[in-house]
Write a protein that holds these residues in place. Structure first.
Motif, PDB file in Angstrom:
ATOM      1  N   LEU A  40       0.849  -1.179   0.000  1.00 37.65           N
ATOM      2  CA  LEU A  40       0.000   0.000   0.000  1.00 37.65           C
ATOM      3  C   LEU A  40       0.894   1.241   0.000  1.00 37.65           C
ATOM      4  CD1 LEU A  40      -2.711  -0.776   2.718  1.00 37.65           C
ATOM      5  CD2 LEU A  40      -3.083  -0.581   0.269  1.00 37.65           C
ATOM      6  N   PRO A  41       0.343   2.402  -0.314  1.00 39.60           N
ATOM      7  CA  PRO A  41       1.127   3.640  -0.183  1.00 39.60           C
ATOM      8  C   PRO A  41       0.947   4.268   1.183  1.00 39.60           C
ATOM      9  CG  PRO A  41      -0.921   4.109  -1.306  1.00 39.60           C
ATOM     10  CD  PRO A  41      -0.911   2.618  -1.052  1.00 39.60           C
ATOM     11  N   VAL A  42       1.973   4.911   1.688  1.00 44.30           N
ATOM     12  CA  VAL A  42       1.844   5.757   2.864  1.00 44.30           C
ATOM     13  C   VAL A  42       1.044   6.994   2.432  1.00 44.30           C
ATOM     14  CG1 VAL A  42       3.118   7.358   4.358  1.00 44.30           C
ATOM     15  CG2 VAL A  42       3.920   5.012   4.078  1.00 44.30           C
ATOM     16  N   PRO A  43       0.033   7.399   3.179  1.00 41.58           N
ATOM     17  CA  PRO A  43      -0.745   8.586   2.799  1.00 41.58           C
ATOM     18  C   PRO A  43       0.158   9.818   2.710  1.00 41.58           C
ATOM     19  CG  PRO A  43      -1.850   7.362   4.537  1.00 41.58           C
ATOM     20  CD  PRO A  43      -0.475   6.779   4.411  1.00 41.58           C
ATOM     21  N   ALA A  44      -0.068  10.642   1.694  1.00 39.07           N
ATOM     22  CA  ALA A  44       0.793  11.805   1.491  1.00 39.07           C
ATOM     23  C   ALA A  44       0.059  12.902   0.733  1.00 39.07           C
ATOM     24  CB  ALA A  44       2.053  11.406   0.721  1.00 39.07           C
ATOM     25  N   VAL A  45       0.578  14.111   0.865  1.00 40.72           N
ATOM     26  CA  VAL A  45       0.058  15.261   0.126  1.00 40.72           C
ATOM     27  C   VAL A  45       1.243  16.025  -0.463  1.00 40.72           C
ATOM     28  CG1 VAL A  45      -1.233  17.423   0.218  1.00 40.72           C
ATOM     29  CG2 VAL A  45      -1.952  15.481   1.638  1.00 40.72           C
ATOM     30  N   PHE A  46       1.155  16.340  -1.750  1.00 39.42           N
ATOM     31  CA  PHE A  46       2.178  17.132  -2.424  1.00 39.42           C
ATOM     32  C   PHE A  46       1.507  18.355  -3.038  1.00 39.42           C
ATOM     33  CE2 PHE A  46       3.480  12.724  -2.594  1.00 39.42           C
ATOM     34  CZ  PHE A  46       4.850  12.743  -2.361  1.00 39.42           C
ATOM     35  N   VAL A  47       2.207  19.478  -3.039  1.00 37.92           N
ATOM     36  CA  VAL A  47       1.773  20.643  -3.805  1.00 37.92           C
ATOM     37  C   VAL A  47       2.776  20.798  -4.936  1.00 37.92           C
ATOM     38  CG1 VAL A  47       1.315  23.116  -3.812  1.00 37.92           C
ATOM     39  CG2 VAL A  47       0.730  21.755  -1.795  1.00 37.92           C
ATOM     40  N   VAL A  48       2.267  20.715  -6.160  1.00 34.46           N
ATOM     41  CA  VAL A  48       3.119  20.616  -7.347  1.00 34.46           C
ATOM     42  C   VAL A  48       2.794  21.747  -8.322  1.00 34.46           C
ATOM     43  CG1 VAL A  48       3.819  19.072  -9.222  1.00 34.46           C
ATOM     44  CG2 VAL A  48       3.039  18.112  -7.052  1.00 34.46           C
TER      45      VAL A  48
END
Length: 208
Positions: A166-174
């Protein structure tokens, strides 16, 4: 018991896809997410209709809030998506769009109640993007069994093996070039980025 688990995991559902493992940590605590200053490589994903979507092309449209979550079956993820939806208009005023990505199949995404031109859900059901972002990790056998049997989660088969990830939950601003200006990733899936911090991060990018 381990033999029984492996046998059960090998009996994959029709929605489970084969995938190639090239960057998967042995636990959530050992992931190495891409950092601000790095560019997210172009990856093709699919929308709820099964249509191929190029991330690079989507990034070119406007500043992007890229959310990676574990799946619609995760209550913490569902709450996070709902909270971000509450500030969708404020993000739009800052010139930002929202793209949320999970290992859910396109069919699962079609069940969501989020319907907005500025808030799109995409399927990373082969974990290609999660691995590229450095977020993918293997679940231990005990957790994998619990998730599959009690939550009905569909997993990919990695390199033909019964291990699941699974992926680790994350947030990116791109930005429009795919450059990361802000990143938040937490191995503790109970803890999520607050909306105030996200708005501040997007405002900072929009003012550059």
């Amino acid at each position: 018991m381990r033999t029984l688990l492996v046998s059960a995991l090998l009996v994959l559902s029709s929605q489970t896809l084969a995938a190639t493992a090239h960057n998967i940590a042995d636990s959530a605590e050992h992931v190495s997410p891409l950092l601000p200053g790095l560019t997210i490589p172009d990856v093709d994903l699919k929308d709820q209709n099964g249509t191929t979507v190029s991330l690079k092309k989507r990034f070119k449209e406007k500043t992007t809030v890229l959310i990676v979550y574990r799946g619609g079956w995760c209550p913490y993820c569902s709450k996070q998506l709902a909270n971000v939806q509450k500030i969708e208009d404020q993000l739009a005023d800052l010139g930002a769009q929202i793209i949320a990505i999970s290992p859910d199949s396109p069919e699962k995404l079609a069940e969501t109640k989020i319907t907005s031109a500025n808030y799109q859900l995409l399927s990373d059901d082969s974990l290609a993007l999660s691995q590229t972002l450095g977020l993918a990790f293997y679940l231990d056998d005990k957790t994998a069994k619990i998730y599959r049997n009690k939550l009905g989660v569909n997993f990919v088969s990695l390199d033909g093996k019964a291990q699941v990830a699974l992926p680790v939950p994350a947030v990116f601003v791109v930005d429009k070039q795919g450059l990361i200006h802000f990143q938040y990733a937490n191995p503790n899936y109970n803890v999520r980025l607050t909306e105030d911090v996200l708005l501040a991060a997007v405002k900072s990018v929009s003012e550059q």
